[in-house]
Design an enzyme around this catalytic site. Structure first.
Site, PDB file in Angstrom:
ATOM      1  N   VAL A  22       0.932  -1.298   0.041  1.00 28.44           N
ATOM      2  CA  VAL A  22      -0.107   0.288   0.062  1.00 28.44           C
ATOM      3  C   VAL A  22       0.443   1.157  -0.197  1.00 28.44           C
ATOM      4  O   VAL A  22       0.458   2.528   0.725  1.00 28.44           O
ATOM      5  CB  VAL A  22      -0.841   0.324   1.025  1.00 28.44           C
ATOM      6  N   CYS A  23       1.797   1.279  -1.160  1.00 27.19           N
ATOM      7  CA  CYS A  23       2.938   2.391  -0.973  1.00 27.19           C
ATOM      8  C   CYS A  23       3.282   3.355   0.159  1.00 27.19           C
ATOM      9  O   CYS A  23       3.783   4.196   0.712  1.00 27.19           O
ATOM     10  CB  CYS A  23       2.030   3.525  -1.531  1.00 27.19           C
ATOM     11  N   ASN A  24       3.418   2.280   1.350  1.00 27.91           N
ATOM     12  CA  ASN A  24       3.735   2.647   2.910  1.00 27.91           C
ATOM     13  C   ASN A  24       5.488   1.724   3.399  1.00 27.91           C
ATOM     14  O   ASN A  24       5.072   0.852   3.870  1.00 27.91           O
ATOM     15  CB  ASN A  24       2.500   3.233   3.622  1.00 27.91           C
TER      16      ASN A  24
END
Ligand SMILES: *Cc1c(COP(=O)(O)O)cnc(C)c1O
Length: 825
Positions: free
Chosen positions: A395-397
């Protein structure tokens, strides 16, 4: 589960249920739970936008035509409306329209990069990838956790010591897009005025992209407000594809260094003979919005704000409703348990409570009843089939994922170099998930969405039918026995010293053996033969130490070396291919280990290879034989039950057997041919015969007593170390009476170890050679215990001590720790 509705939100919920079908026809038959990704747009918004577009003509701004004037005035109004939406006074703030939050971030970075001396950068570890990437443009950058930011807030700049006067940028998310954690808005104020620091100005960048979807952002107090706030409108309203950079006007100076100018940002440009231009400078947005504005998108924003207000009321109402739903979702997922009482969901998001105000996001993973992680890709496939829109993966984190899942940087690099990429099916590696499942709620979510999702997880992942044998300790306490795991040892480099697993550490057990055991070996540079302590006793003085935190295998040599040689070296645990000789060169030539021809990967580093060659005085190279290889890069267990262990053998072994005295009337091979077959298919790394080797203290004590009794020349006790076992099993303490007879381990058929009763299958006794005579502390050779062993423990001409075993639990990667209870059967 609790179906009661909260009075405060039931009006809201009923209202949304009532217009759901009408407003979101595209969602028919499905449940949308990905609001921190994009919110669906309501139909009435699209209708009113189409009406606006078909009844008005909007021209390109900057001309006198009525269509152009109309555009200009609409955009001015909408810009003001955006500021009002965030309670921001136009005297103090300006809005720059951008494509999305990321584009807003890039505008800030472009400006700071152009500062004469660049900028330093610090970001919170929960930052979205779009914030992390800023570090590549900074002179110095730091990733901070909560504690480090709080220290900064109290005046300790994390850059202290660099003492520069270049500007600093501090960026953080108002809400993590990974797990919904929210971070204090007051950070902006305190860090900006960090007076104790000698450094010049610190600017703050707030990523509000996830936060603003479900909470009003209030910029009414200009002193507290971040210098730069970025967000994407499509996440709040579903449409249009547009974002904003909101700049505190006191921080506008940052943009003075930007050099580029584009159409619409200048009042006059001179090109011929002279090069001169007059930037527009009444408003910051005039300087930063290069080229033609996305005029139709900006105009659509007006309709989007109208529709949102009409359908949902205020952001405050949205916030109250989503918080209610979050509690229900959180409680629902936490309440699902398997028949053995274990939780189905491992939740990473903060549990909502009076003190904890997280965003409406639940990040979690699923475990089966045996505690094994369920693959994210599988969950996503099933959820998709059942009509749930959720997000899974990283999730792009990156920082948030690493801290939630306990992934160390080297593990992430290793996952990457072993082929893991975001969005692939291979999402559980080395026993850890590599991403999360994220369900996030928004303005249009309802109680039935939440309940349907909780029911779905329970329906497909809850296991109420668990075999009683495996239904474990949380319900029934483990059977009491005084037998425990006394120590656990790993031999990372075959034939070298051991690494003792520290107390209170859970050590992973894999089908091939304990994690990291015998994964490396030393091979002769000439013959490719793996070196063995039998020939090179000094290998016992090579002492490896695993540091999983740093991702290193430290190796020390404690014997005498030439003064020019280092005493220690560190080897990265990463399997990065650049560490190894490429295949098809000398290094990939096959080697021999215990008679097997194998292909191991040899290290290129001359520093590493010289260290080992120097210590042992043999030209050798370090080689690695990681799990999961194919062909010559895999080996199989050879351990099997020995004749003396078969049922006909009575009584067990206190009487010495003479060579050849073994009765000949027993079956030639173990009766269970299934066991035999699985033994052949059981993989091992570089251990001699089997995945795991165990010895028991009562047997060792009996051996020591026998050595003393026969009055051998040997001085002192034989240490358990000489047997190079992975697991030493013994009574819980030295003072308790031995709960088992010596050598009874030969009769065990399996063991259950630990609270989770992981099952281990016994694979037969371990045959010994004179290598057991090497003192593992000094590398000196003696004659005991081999002499006494061959008198007391010889069967069929072979000498045995200790037992081979392998894990058979269905659990993905069980673990062991010192002190675990051992129950034989
Ligand atoms: C979605 C999101 C972003 C990125 O937004 P874009 O619209 O893709 O630029 C950044 N940060 C957070 C916290 C987000 O949720």
């Amino acid at each position: 589960m609790d179906k009661s509705k909260d009075a405060a939100t039931s009006g809201y919920n009923a209202k949304v249920e009532a217009f759901r079908e009408e407003e979101y026809p595209m969602l028919k038959g499905s449940v949308y739970l990905d609001h921190a990704g994009t919110t669906p747009y309501p139909k009435s918004l699209m209708d009113s936008f189409v009406r606006d577009m078909t009844s008005n003509l909007y021209g390109n701004p900057h001309s006198g035509s009525s269509s152009s004037q109309l555009t200009t005035s609409r955009i001015e109004d909408i810009r003001l409306r955006v500021l009002q939406f965030f309670n921001a006074d136009p005297a103090d703030f300006d809005v720059v329209f951008v494509a999305n939050a990321t584009a807003g971030i890039k505008l800030v970075v472009d400006a700071l990069r152009a500062a004469p001396d660049g900028f330093d950068y610090a970001y919170h570890q929960a930052s979205h990838t779009s914030l992390v990437g800023i570090r590549e443009e900074a002179r110095n950058s730091l990733c901070l956790d909560d504690r480090q930011v709080e220290e900064w807030v109290t005046g300790q700049s994390p850059f202290e010591g660099h003492g520069e006067d270049r500007p600093t940028l501090f960026a953080y998310p108002a809400q993590s897009n990974m797990d919904g954690s929210r971070f204090p808005l007051r950070w902006s104020e305190t860090i900006r005025w960090d007076t104790k620091s000698s450094r010049s100005r610190t600017y703050t960048l707030l990523d509000a992209a996830a936060y603003v979807c479900s909470l009003p952002l209030d910029l009414s107090c200009v002193e507290k407000a971040p210098d730069f706030t970025v967000l994407s409108f499509y996440k709040i309203f579903g449409f249009p594809d547009l974002g904003a950079l909101i700049v505190r006007r006191q921080a506008e100076e940052v943009f003075n260094t930007s050099k580029y100018f584009g159409g619409g940002t200048v009042d006059m440009v001179v090109c011929l003979k002279e090069q001169w231009h007059a930037p527009r400078n009444q408003f910051l947005h005039e300087r930063l919005e290069h080229g033609t504005l996305p005029i139709h998108n900006i105009i659509a924003l007006d309709a989007a704000m109208d529709a949102h207000q009409r359908l949902f009321g205020s952001m405050k109402a949205v916030s109250k409703h989503t918080r209610f739903l979050l509690k229900r979702l959180d409680r629902g997922l936490r309440s699902i348990r398997h028949g053995n009482d274990r939780h189905v969901c491992t939740i990473y998001s903060p549990e909502p409570g009076p003190q904890v105000d997280g965003g409406p996001v639940v990040a979690f993973n699923i475990r089966n009843s045996q505690n094994a992680w369920v693959s994210l890709a599988e969950v996503e496939k099933l959820a998709t089939l059942k009509g749930f829109h959720i997000r899974t993966g990283g999730v792009c984190n990156p920082g948030g994922i690493a801290s939630a899942l306990g992934l160390e940087p080297w593990e992430m690099r290793q996952n990457f170099s072993s082929g893991f990429r975001c969005g692939t099916d291979n999402d559980i590696t080395a026993g850890k998930p590599t991403g999360i499942i994220r369900a996030s709620l928004g303005a249009m979510s309802t109680i039935s969405d939440v309940d349907a999702f909780v029911d779905f997880i329970a329906e497909f992942y809850q296991d109420l039918t668990i075999p009683p044998a495996l239904a474990v300790p949380t319900i029934s306490p483990p059977i009491r026995t005084d037998l425990v795991v006394r120590s656990i040892s790993i031999y990372p480099i075959k034939s070298c010293g051991h690494f003792q697993v520290p107390p209170r550490v859970d050590w992973e057990v894999r089908p091939e053996g304990l994690a990291w055991d015998r994964e490396w070996c030393l091979v002769h540079q000439g013959t490719g033969q793996a070196l063995s302590q039998k020939r090179y006793p000094k290998m016992a003085l090579i002492r490896p130490a695993l540091d999983l935190g740093r991702g290193e295998l430290g190796v020390r040599y404690i014997g005498e070396t030439g003064s020019h040689l280092p005493r220690e070296i560190s080897i990265p645990l990463s399997k990065n291919p650049s560490l190894f000789r490429p295949p098809a060169t000398l290094g990939s030539r096959s080697s021999r280990v215990c008679g097997d021809e194998i292909l191991a990967q040899t290290y290129v580093s001359t520093e590493i290879n010289d260290f080992f060659s120097g210590a042992l005085g043999v030209p050798c190279m370090l080689a690695r034989f990681p799990p999961g290889g194919q062909g010559k890069s895999m080996r199989h267990s050879k351990a099997h039950l020995q004749k003396h262990q078969l049922p006909l053998v009575t009584p067990i072994l206190k009487t010495p057997h003479l060579p050849g005295s073994f009765p000949g009337d027993r079956p030639p091979s173990p009766p269970d041919s299934d066991t035999e077959r699985s033994a052949q298919e059981r993989r091992i790394l570089l251990s001699n015969e089997s995945p795991i080797l165990a010895i028991t203290l009562p047997s060792l004590n009996a051996l020591n007593a026998e050595i003393r009794r026969t009055g051998s020349k040997h001085r002192g006790e034989i240490s358990p170390d000489v047997f190079r076992a992975n697991i030493v099993i013994g009574p819980a303490s030295d003072t308790t009476r031995a709960p088992i007879e010596p050598y009874v381990e030969d009769t065990w058929s399996d063991l259950r170890i630990g609270d989770d009763a992981h099952k281990f299958e016994m694979l037969g006794s371990c045959r010994r050679c004179h290598m057991v005579c090497i003192n593992q502390e000094t590398a000196e050779k003696g004659e005991e215990p081999f002499v006494t062993l061959s008198k007391t423990r010889r069967f069929d001409g072979k000498v045995f001590f200790g037992v081979h075993m392998a894990v058979t639990s269905k659990t993905q990667f069980p673990s062991l720790r010192v002190g675990d209870v051992v129950v034989p059967s």
